[in-house]
Motif scaffolding. Sequence first.
Motif, PDB file in Angstrom:
ATOM      1  N   THR A  27       0.830  -1.202   0.000  1.00 48.28           N
ATOM      2  CA  THR A  27       0.000   0.000   0.000  1.00 48.28           C
ATOM      3  C   THR A  27       0.868   1.257   0.000  1.00 48.28           C
ATOM      4  OG1 THR A  27      -1.644  -1.223   1.245  1.00 48.28           O
ATOM      5  CG2 THR A  27      -1.868   1.163   1.251  1.00 48.28           C
ATOM      6  N   ILE A  28       1.926   1.244   0.790  1.00 50.81           N
ATOM      7  CA  ILE A  28       2.835   2.390   0.828  1.00 50.81           C
ATOM      8  C   ILE A  28       3.392   2.646  -0.568  1.00 50.81           C
ATOM      9  CG2 ILE A  28       5.137   3.119   1.626  1.00 50.81           C
ATOM     10  CD1 ILE A  28       4.434   1.816   4.360  1.00 50.81           C
ATOM     11  N   CYS A  29       3.833   1.580  -1.243  1.00 50.62           N
ATOM     12  CA  CYS A  29       4.425   1.751  -2.577  1.00 50.62           C
ATOM     13  C   CYS A  29       3.398   2.270  -3.576  1.00 50.62           C
ATOM     14  CB  CYS A  29       5.044   0.441  -3.064  1.00 50.62           C
ATOM     15  SG  CYS A  29       6.556   0.048  -2.159  1.00 50.62           S
ATOM     16  N   SER A  30       2.143   1.832  -3.447  1.00 49.76           N
ATOM     17  CA  SER A  30       1.159   2.282  -4.430  1.00 49.76           C
ATOM     18  C   SER A  30       0.707   3.717  -4.152  1.00 49.76           C
ATOM     19  CB  SER A  30      -0.031   1.321  -4.504  1.00 49.76           C
ATOM     20  OG  SER A  30      -0.877   1.529  -3.406  1.00 49.76           O
ATOM     21  N   GLU A  31       0.863   4.212  -2.957  1.00 51.08           N
ATOM     22  CA  GLU A  31       0.388   5.564  -2.618  1.00 51.08           C
ATOM     23  C   GLU A  31       1.496   6.606  -2.542  1.00 51.08           C
ATOM     24  OE1 GLU A  31      -2.740   6.609  -2.355  1.00 51.08           O
ATOM     25  OE2 GLU A  31      -3.474   4.605  -2.824  1.00 51.08           O
ATOM     26  N   SER A  32       2.749   6.182  -2.352  1.00 51.74           N
ATOM     27  CA  SER A  32       3.779   7.181  -2.034  1.00 51.74           C
ATOM     28  C   SER A  32       4.325   7.887  -3.268  1.00 51.74           C
ATOM     29  CB  SER A  32       4.919   6.534  -1.256  1.00 51.74           C
ATOM     30  OG  SER A  32       5.586   5.593  -2.056  1.00 51.74           O
ATOM     31  N   HIS A  33       4.120   7.291  -4.470  1.00 53.61           N
ATOM     32  CA  HIS A  33       4.657   7.864  -5.704  1.00 53.61           C
ATOM     33  C   HIS A  33       6.140   8.168  -5.454  1.00 53.61           C
ATOM     34  CE1 HIS A  33       0.612   7.503  -6.989  1.00 53.61           C
ATOM     35  NE2 HIS A  33       0.209   8.237  -5.964  1.00 53.61           N
ATOM     36  N   SER A  34       6.591   9.390  -5.642  1.00 50.03           N
ATOM     37  CA  SER A  34       8.030   9.555  -5.385  1.00 50.03           C
ATOM     38  C   SER A  34       8.294  10.298  -4.086  1.00 50.03           C
ATOM     39  CB  SER A  34       8.703  10.232  -6.577  1.00 50.03           C
ATOM     40  OG  SER A  34       7.964  11.362  -6.921  1.00 50.03           O
ATOM     41  N   LYS A  35       7.388  10.119  -3.135  1.00 54.97           N
ATOM     42  CA  LYS A  35       7.593  10.763  -1.827  1.00 54.97           C
ATOM     43  C   LYS A  35       8.265   9.808  -0.858  1.00 54.97           C
ATOM     44  CE  LYS A  35       4.068  14.300  -1.104  1.00 54.97           C
ATOM     45  NZ  LYS A  35       2.715  13.931  -1.515  1.00 54.97           N
ATOM     46  N   GLY A  36       9.041  10.348   0.056  1.00 52.57           N
ATOM     47  CA  GLY A  36       9.576   9.562   1.157  1.00 52.57           C
ATOM     48  C   GLY A  36       8.473   9.285   2.174  1.00 52.57           C
ATOM     49  N   VAL A  37       8.652   8.209   2.926  1.00 48.22           N
ATOM     50  CA  VAL A  37       7.635   7.810   3.904  1.00 48.22           C
ATOM     51  C   VAL A  37       8.318   7.528   5.240  1.00 48.22           C
ATOM     52  CG1 VAL A  37       5.778   6.179   4.406  1.00 48.22           C
ATOM     53  CG2 VAL A  37       6.366   6.663   2.049  1.00 48.22           C
ATOM     54  N   THR A  38       7.751   8.051   6.312  1.00 53.95           N
ATOM     55  CA  THR A  38       8.293   7.808   7.650  1.00 53.95           C
ATOM     56  C   THR A  38       7.229   7.203   8.556  1.00 53.95           C
ATOM     57  OG1 THR A  38       9.846   9.649   7.425  1.00 53.95           O
ATOM     58  CG2 THR A  38       9.384   8.894   9.664  1.00 53.95           C
ATOM     59  N   LEU A  39       7.580   6.054   9.147  1.00 54.91           N
ATOM     60  CA  LEU A  39       6.678   5.377  10.089  1.00 54.91           C
ATOM     61  C   LEU A  39       7.334   5.340  11.458  1.00 54.91           C
ATOM     62  CD1 LEU A  39       5.467   4.370   7.372  1.00 54.91           C
ATOM     63  CD2 LEU A  39       5.268   2.110   8.381  1.00 54.91           C
ATOM     64  N   TYR A  40       6.622   5.756  12.470  1.00 52.73           N
ATOM     65  CA  TYR A  40       7.067   5.535  13.842  1.00 52.73           C
ATOM     66  C   TYR A  40       6.376   4.270  14.333  1.00 52.73           C
ATOM     67  CZ  TYR A  40       8.683  10.472  14.328  1.00 52.73           C
ATOM     68  OH  TYR A  40       9.310  11.690  14.201  1.00 52.73           O
ATOM     69  N   LEU A  41       7.172   3.287  14.764  1.00 55.38           N
ATOM     70  CA  LEU A  41       6.617   2.027  15.258  1.00 55.38           C
ATOM     71  C   LEU A  41       6.647   2.080  16.783  1.00 55.38           C
ATOM     72  CD1 LEU A  41       8.519  -0.410  12.853  1.00 55.38           C
ATOM     73  CD2 LEU A  41       6.381   0.794  12.448  1.00 55.38           C
ATOM     74  N   ASN A  42       5.468   2.184  17.377  1.00 57.47           N
ATOM     75  CA  ASN A  42       5.375   2.354  18.830  1.00 57.47           C
ATOM     76  C   ASN A  42       4.817   1.098  19.479  1.00 57.47           C
ATOM     77  OD1 ASN A  42       6.064   5.098  18.459  1.00 57.47           O
ATOM     78  ND2 ASN A  42       3.914   5.586  18.053  1.00 57.47           N
ATOM     79  N   GLY A  43       5.219   0.887  20.733  1.00 58.99           N
ATOM     80  CA  GLY A  43       4.692  -0.257  21.475  1.00 58.99           C
ATOM     81  C   GLY A  43       5.744  -0.740  22.442  1.00 58.99           C
ATOM     82  N   PRO A  44       5.311  -1.439  23.501  1.00 58.00           N
ATOM     83  CA  PRO A  44       6.249  -1.875  24.533  1.00 58.00           C
ATOM     84  C   PRO A  44       7.269  -2.889  24.013  1.00 58.00           C
ATOM     85  CG  PRO A  44       4.062  -2.796  24.917  1.00 58.00           C
ATOM     86  CD  PRO A  44       3.916  -1.823  23.787  1.00 58.00           C
ATOM     87  N   LEU A  45       8.277  -3.173  24.831  1.00 64.79           N
ATOM     88  CA  LEU A  45       9.287  -4.190  24.508  1.00 64.79           C
ATOM     89  C   LEU A  45       8.603  -5.480  24.078  1.00 64.79           C
ATOM     90  CD1 LEU A  45      11.779  -3.818  27.500  1.00 64.79           C
ATOM     91  CD2 LEU A  45      12.292  -3.413  25.087  1.00 64.79           C
ATOM     92  N   GLY A  46       9.062  -6.044  22.979  1.00 70.13           N
ATOM     93  CA  GLY A  46       8.534  -7.325  22.538  1.00 70.13           C
ATOM     94  C   GLY A  46       7.165  -7.268  21.885  1.00 70.13           C
ATOM     95  N   ALA A  47       6.667  -6.058  21.608  1.00 66.19           N
ATOM     96  CA  ALA A  47       5.323  -5.949  21.024  1.00 66.19           C
ATOM     97  C   ALA A  47       5.276  -6.494  19.595  1.00 66.19           C
ATOM     98  CB  ALA A  47       4.871  -4.492  21.036  1.00 66.19           C
TER      99      ALA A  47
END
Length: 163
Positions: A27-47
Motif C-alpha cells: 500500500t505504501i508503494c502504491s500511494e507514495s509515488h516519489s515521496k519519502g515515507v516515515t513510520l514511527y513504530l510504537n509499542g512496549p518491549l517485545g510488542a
Amino acid sequence: MAELSEFSQYVADEAEMCAFGHRLVETICSESHSKGVTLYLNGPLGAGKTTLSRGIIQGLGHKGKVKSPTYTLVEEYRLQDKNIYHFDLYRLSDPEELEFMGIRDYFTENSICLIEWAEKGQGLLAEPDLLVNIDYADNARNIQLIAKSKLGNNIIQHLHLNN
Ligand SMILES: Nc1ncnc2c1ncn2[C@@H]1O[C@H](COP(=O)(O)OP(=O)(O)OP(=O)(O)O)[C@@H](O)[C@H]1O
Ligand SMILES: [Mg+2]
C-alpha cells in the motif's frame, strides 16, 4: 465514504504480523509515488515492532535476515529503487549521536524510514506520515495506524478500500 484517518488490525501471531507488513508496504508503494515515507513504530518491549519491520522489508523483496538495529541504531537496505532505513533508538544515550550520523540525510524522497523508539530522537527526526501503535492482546497483538500527513491518510484510505 467518510474520511477515516485510522485503521485497526488484529494480528493473531508472528506470521500474521509479517503478512500485515507485506500488505502495508504494498500500500505504501502504491500511494507514495516519489515521496519519502516515515513510520514511527510504537509499542512496549517485545510488542512486534521488529517483526512488523521484517514483514515490510521482506515484502519489498529482501531475502535475507532482518537484524534488529538495537546496537547499530540503523540497518539499511536497497530494494526496488528505494532506500529502507530501519532504526531502533532504544539504546540511544544522547540525541547528539543522531546529529553525528547525519540523521537529516536519511529522510529523502527515496526513502522508507521505519523507526522503533522514535521518542528517544524527539526533535531530530522527520515528522511521521503514520504512527503504528502495537499493543499486546494476550498472545496476539492489536495494531492501530494513525495518519499524521496527507500521504498517511491516503495509505489508510487504501487499506480500508482493500479490506
Ligand atoms: N501477534 C504477534 N505479532 C508479532 N510478534 C508476536 C506475535 N505473537 C508473538 N510474537 C512474538 O513477540 C516477539 C516480538 O518481538 P520483536 O522483536 O518484534 O518486538 P519489538 O517490539 O521489536 O521489541 P523491542 O522493543 O525489544 O525492539 C517475537 O518473539 C514474536 O515471535
Ligand atoms: Mg525491536
